[in-house]
Scaffold this motif. Sequence first.
Motif, PDB file in Angstrom:
ATOM      1  N   UNK A 359     -35.872  23.977  44.955  1.00 26.43           N
ATOM      2  CA  UNK A 359     -34.444  24.065  45.245  1.00 26.43           C
ATOM      3  C   UNK A 359     -33.668  24.375  43.974  1.00 26.43           C
ATOM      4  N   UNK A 360     -32.912  25.468  43.995  1.00 27.98           N
ATOM      5  CA  UNK A 360     -31.973  25.811  42.934  1.00 27.98           C
ATOM      6  C   UNK A 360     -30.581  25.425  43.418  1.00 27.98           C
ATOM      7  N   UNK A 361     -29.817  24.754  42.565  1.00 31.04           N
ATOM      8  CA  UNK A 361     -28.527  24.199  42.983  1.00 31.04           C
ATOM      9  C   UNK A 361     -27.383  24.787  42.154  1.00 31.04           C
ATOM     10  N   UNK A 362     -26.263  25.017  42.839  1.00 21.52           N
ATOM     11  CA  UNK A 362     -25.031  25.361  42.153  1.00 21.52           C
ATOM     12  C   UNK A 362     -24.233  24.102  41.891  1.00 21.52           C
ATOM     13  N   UNK A 363     -23.761  23.927  40.650  1.00 18.49           N
ATOM     14  CA  UNK A 363     -23.086  22.692  40.243  1.00 18.49           C
ATOM     15  C   UNK A 363     -21.661  22.985  39.787  1.00 18.49           C
ATOM     16  N   UNK A 364     -20.771  22.050  40.087  1.00 13.59           N
ATOM     17  CA  UNK A 364     -19.408  22.088  39.582  1.00 13.59           C
ATOM     18  C   UNK A 364     -19.079  20.714  39.039  1.00 13.59           C
ATOM     19  N   UNK A 365     -18.356  20.680  37.917  1.00 18.55           N
ATOM     20  CA  UNK A 365     -18.024  19.395  37.291  1.00 18.55           C
ATOM     21  C   UNK A 365     -16.943  18.693  38.102  1.00 18.55           C
ATOM     22  N   UNK A 366     -17.117  17.397  38.328  1.00 16.98           N
ATOM     23  CA  UNK A 366     -16.163  16.618  39.113  1.00 16.98           C
ATOM     24  C   UNK A 366     -14.799  16.593  38.434  1.00 16.98           C
ATOM     25  N   UNK A 367     -13.766  16.289  39.230  1.00 17.42           N
ATOM     26  CA  UNK A 367     -12.399  16.334  38.726  1.00 17.42           C
ATOM     27  C   UNK A 367     -12.122  15.242  37.708  1.00 17.42           C
ATOM     28  N   UNK A 368     -12.584  14.034  37.977  1.00 19.32           N
ATOM     29  CA  UNK A 368     -12.185  12.889  37.151  1.00 19.32           C
ATOM     30  C   UNK A 368     -13.338  12.208  36.430  1.00 19.32           C
ATOM     31  N   UNK A 369     -14.554  12.574  36.721  1.00 21.18           N
ATOM     32  CA  UNK A 369     -15.705  11.964  36.051  1.00 21.18           C
ATOM     33  C   UNK A 369     -16.586  13.051  35.470  1.00 21.18           C
ATOM     34  N   UNK A 370     -17.344  12.694  34.454  1.00 15.97           N
ATOM     35  CA  UNK A 370     -18.211  13.656  33.787  1.00 15.97           C
ATOM     36  C   UNK A 370     -19.563  13.711  34.496  1.00 15.97           C
ATOM     37  N   UNK A 371     -19.549  14.162  35.737  1.00 16.56           N
ATOM     38  CA  UNK A 371     -20.791  14.315  36.482  1.00 16.56           C
ATOM     39  C   UNK A 371     -20.718  15.591  37.310  1.00 16.56           C
ATOM     40  N   UNK A 372     -21.897  16.103  37.631  1.00 18.80           N
ATOM     41  CA  UNK A 372     -21.982  17.343  38.386  1.00 18.80           C
ATOM     42  C   UNK A 372     -21.987  17.069  39.879  1.00 18.80           C
ATOM     43  N   UNK A 373     -21.366  17.961  40.647  1.00 20.37           N
ATOM     44  CA  UNK A 373     -21.386  17.915  42.105  1.00 20.37           C
ATOM     45  C   UNK A 373     -22.069  19.190  42.615  1.00 20.37           C
ATOM     46  N   UNK A 374     -22.952  19.032  43.596  1.00 22.89           N
ATOM     47  CA  UNK A 374     -23.674  20.183  44.156  1.00 22.89           C
ATOM     48  C   UNK A 374     -22.795  20.872  45.196  1.00 22.89           C
ATOM     49  N   UNK A 375     -22.554  22.167  45.009  1.00 27.68           N
ATOM     50  CA  UNK A 375     -21.770  22.929  45.982  1.00 27.68           C
ATOM     51  C   UNK A 375     -22.598  23.977  46.708  1.00 27.68           C
TER      52      UNK A 375
END
Length: 382
Positions: A359-375
């Motif tokens: 699985x290859x994932x696209x990531x975007x940085x969360x608005x208020x925390x320094x963590x990645x979200x999978x989109x």
Amino acid sequence: MPRPNHWWNAVIVDDEWRMIDACLASSSNPKRALYSSLSGPSADLWWFLARPTEICWTHVPEHHDQQHIVPPVAYDTLLNLPCACPAYFKNGLELVDFNTSLTRIEDLEMVHIMFNVPSDVEIAAEVEARAFTKDNDGDLFESGDIVKKKALAQAEWFNGVKRYTVKALLPGDEGQGVLKVYAGKRGLMQSIKDIPHPLAFTLPIIHTGENPPYEFVTRHPTPHAQRHDIYVVQPQCQQLALNNTFVFAIRQHPSSLSGSAQSALTPASNPGSTSPVPFARPSSAMSVNASSASGSSASGTVAGKKPAKLAIQTPGGKILRLMRKEDRKGISVGSRTPDEEVSDGGTWETIIKCSEKGIWRGLVLADRTARWCVFAEWTCVG
């Protein structure tokens, strides 16, 4: 002219015509679930005092003067409108360049529709079709089961207006199915397993010819990263071929025009550059030139706001940052051609050789925390 099969009331309130369908609003109506998202004993208040121009999407009177629309609309036009539920009007959806030919596809074509929404509305879409099976003699018959397939629904911005593009295919060789589009307030979708929004409108899909298996890229909601709308330009296919090089291109735009969470929907001007004919399925966007992914962070601004940081994660966990594409003249990336309408957002991309299965994932940085979200998710197969 079709035979009449339903009745409703037309009343005058404050010198204006309004429609009342107490039968469809009632919880005792066995067909209410087809037109209403409410459950329980409560009446659906939308069907009381509905505007003639809204109720005509589902209620076509036998006589033109009973439309109470000036001038009256032809039967053919009303019958070819999508079946719109109350959520369509409550959420302010507006179809863009809709044509009935868009839902009649052949072979490798796909359904491709667009519509404008307010900035605080999100969309989910899926296709339903009746399943077929074979008997002992090899003849096909309907099994009674319903087969569902996710459609690809993504948001862009054009001339300051948020626009969704929905691409859909039938699950198999059923020949016909229904595209269902759901609409609701942005941020309510937590995962792709469940759609919390009510049904907004439906469209019939009629397919002729062969329909080889094809899956769109899996798009995940990002409730913790709401400041930007993200559009996967390429690859839009689910499966990636092992040891092949792909261009990963992502377009993003701030999810609101102002600092507030909600902005008014203004009429979008479309010069007619979008062709009202079925579109070909998106290719895998494979590049002939192999290149290593750059690790530099995204830079630049979109519409005066700081852009979201985007990245691609390999199956092994390595994070590859996407860079802003500087040259936006023509926007010939992916399925968009130079003479098509240019979106308001910026494009981030990188070229990656997919040398790992998984699985290859696209990531975007969360608005208020320094963590990645999978989109987004792709599957690399050998």
